[in-house]
Design an enzyme around this catalytic site. Structure first.
Site, PDB file in Angstrom:
ATOM      1  N   HIS A   1       0.904  -1.184  -0.258  1.00  0.00           N
ATOM      2  CA  HIS A   1       0.014  -0.293  -0.017  1.00  0.00           C
ATOM      3  C   HIS A   1       0.990   1.252   0.070  1.00  0.00           C
ATOM      4  O   HIS A   1       1.468   1.235   0.975  1.00  0.00           O
ATOM      5  CB  HIS A   1      -0.770   0.243   1.221  1.00  0.00           C
ATOM      6  N   CYS A   2       0.710   2.058  -0.963  1.00  0.00           N
ATOM      7  CA  CYS A   2       1.743   3.052  -1.149  1.00  0.00           C
ATOM      8  C   CYS A   2       1.016   4.204  -0.801  1.00  0.00           C
ATOM      9  O   CYS A   2      -0.230   4.811  -1.326  1.00  0.00           O
ATOM     10  CB  CYS A   2       2.000   3.424  -2.672  1.00  0.00           C
ATOM     11  N   VAL A   3       1.480   5.171   0.380  1.00  0.00           N
ATOM     12  CA  VAL A   3       0.956   6.455   0.575  1.00  0.00           C
ATOM     13  C   VAL A   3       0.959   7.633  -0.174  1.00  0.00           C
ATOM     14  O   VAL A   3       0.184   8.406  -0.170  1.00  0.00           O
ATOM     15  CB  VAL A   3       1.404   6.618   1.943  1.00  0.00           C
TER      16      VAL A   3
END
Length: 422
Positions: free
Chosen positions: A289-291
């Site tokens: 999950h890439c912020v």
């Protein structure tokens, strides 16, 4: 009333007309309690805020749950006027818009201030990342920071660097095209990463017969990286409605079969799919999950994510080179980055030099992420599989954690990263 045949006449009931809801004006909205409210009353009728102000004036401590309620109220009432009702604004996008220009302008006043500010910015960003990541919360802070940084760096370049006459029209056009390509790649990376939809049938429980079928049709996977097979392809699985098409699982492993059943999404996950606790849904071949894009990186958007990183690195390095060549003439890029006499003599060059160093810090972080992604791709593993191998102690860190070596006794020597991911 009776008819001639002795039957009753059907009584016609009057339909109760439901009152139509009045259309909202541009400054009105429906709050979380279902009541109509106005943007002008954003600070009215908030008991928690009144109590917090009273305790702050009297120098008394404020309870953490009170602070959370105040933040929830503020986030619900933070709206902007819009057609047919005010639109809600996510409060996490505001700090970068306000703090980034302030910090960069303060850093351009003096060399020491620049060192302090540019050192504290990554520390604050990492602190906020760990805070939100530990709570498994979605935030638009990093997406807002990234997009606003692109826009603000481009604005400073147009205002402070281009007027000096060292940047030609062709160079400006190339840099502008790179900026637009970054935005297009980010837009593509923000799309569906490969979400798995819930099955539409009735019974949602995983039957024992399906567990046996999952175990019976299992296949051996890469040692140390559960979910990854030798060919690197995804094993197409079906949901519980089709037990005959059950997924590949390690033979004789009921635990693995249970792991492939997602209790939250109520489905059987395909190979290398995983449930994202931040997005709350399963993703095919989930990497992480890439912020920075506020979304997962999975099967459908992994290529766009890599492309966005590559275009950003090329554009950023090109813009840094043009800026340093303008404010520090007759010096190489590397030399000008660390030694540029007289750069703080005027405010314009000082601001440009500060923005260059800010861009260098962001570029270095993205280059690290890009390098890790290339290593993972070259060995056909995902970031989630790397982290799972480390938790299960089937891998060991090498080269300061950049590379992880799997079980030395295994014939498959697979390497990947183990440090912080974006």
């Amino acid at each position: 009333m009776m008819t001639q045949k002795g039957s009753m006449k059907p009584v016609k009931k009057k339909k109760t007309e439901e009152p139509e809801l009045e259309p909202l004006c541009c400054c009105e909205y429906i709050d979380r309690n279902g009541e109509k409210n106005h943007v002008a009353t954003c600070l009215c009728d908030c008991q928690d805020l009144d109590e917090g102000c009273d305790r702050w004036i009297t120098c008394k401590s404020l309870q953490p749950e009170t602070c959370e309620r105040i933040m929830d109220t503020i986030s619900d009432r933070l709206r902007i006027p819009w057609l047919r009702g005010a639109k809600k604004v996510n409060i996490s996008i505001i700090p970068p818009l306000v703090l980034l220009p302030v910090f960069l302008h303060v850093a351009s006043w003096h060399f020491l201030l620049g060192v302090v500010v540019l050192t504290s910015l990554p520390v604050l960003a990492l602190w906020y990342y760990y805070l939100t990541h530990r709570r498994k919360e979605q935030t638009l802070f990093f997406l807002s920071l990234g997009l606003f940084s692109l826009g603000y760096m481009y604005y400073v370049f147009l205002q402070e660097v281009v007027p000096k006459g060292r940047v030609g029209p062709v160079q400006l056009a190339v840099l502008t095209c790179g900026l637009f390509l970054i935005l297009l790649a980010l837009h593509r990376a923000k799309k569906n990463p490969g979400y798995l939809s819930n099955p539409a049938s009735g019974d949602r429980a995983l039957s024992s017969s399906q567990l046996e079928c999952l175990n019976r049709k299992g296949q051996e996977k890469t040692k140390g990286f559960p979910g990854a097979d030798m060919s690197g392809s995804l094993n197409n699985r079906t949901t519980k409605d089709d037990p005959k098409g059950s997924s590949r699982m390690p033979a004789g492993s009921p635990t693995k079969a249970k792991e492939d059943w997602c209790a939250k999404c109520q489905l059987v996950r395909p190979a290398r799919a995983w449930h994202c606790r931040i997005c709350g849904i399963c993703v095919r071949r989930m990497d992480h999950h890439c912020v920075w894009i506020n979304s997962c990186v999975g099967e459908s958007n992994h290529q766009a994510f890599i492309l966005a990183l590559l275009i950003f690195l090329l554009t950023s390095v090109y813009g840094i080179t043009l800026t340093l060549d303008t404010i520090c003439r007759d010096r190489s890029v590397f030399t000008a980055l660390f030694y540029c006499p007289g750069v703080y003599a005027n405010y314009s060059s000082a601001l440009s030099f500060t923005c260059v160093w800010y861009s260098v810090i962001i570029t270095a972080g993205m280059a690290y992420i890009f390098l890790i992604q290339l290593i993972n791709i070259s060995y056909n593993v995902t970031e989630r599989e790397v982290q799972q191998a480390l938790r299960q102690k089937t891998g060991r860190r090498l080269l300061c954690g950049l590379i992880v070596d799997t079980d030395p006794s295994s014939s498959l020597q697979t390497h990947c990263r183990s440090r912080i991911y974006c």
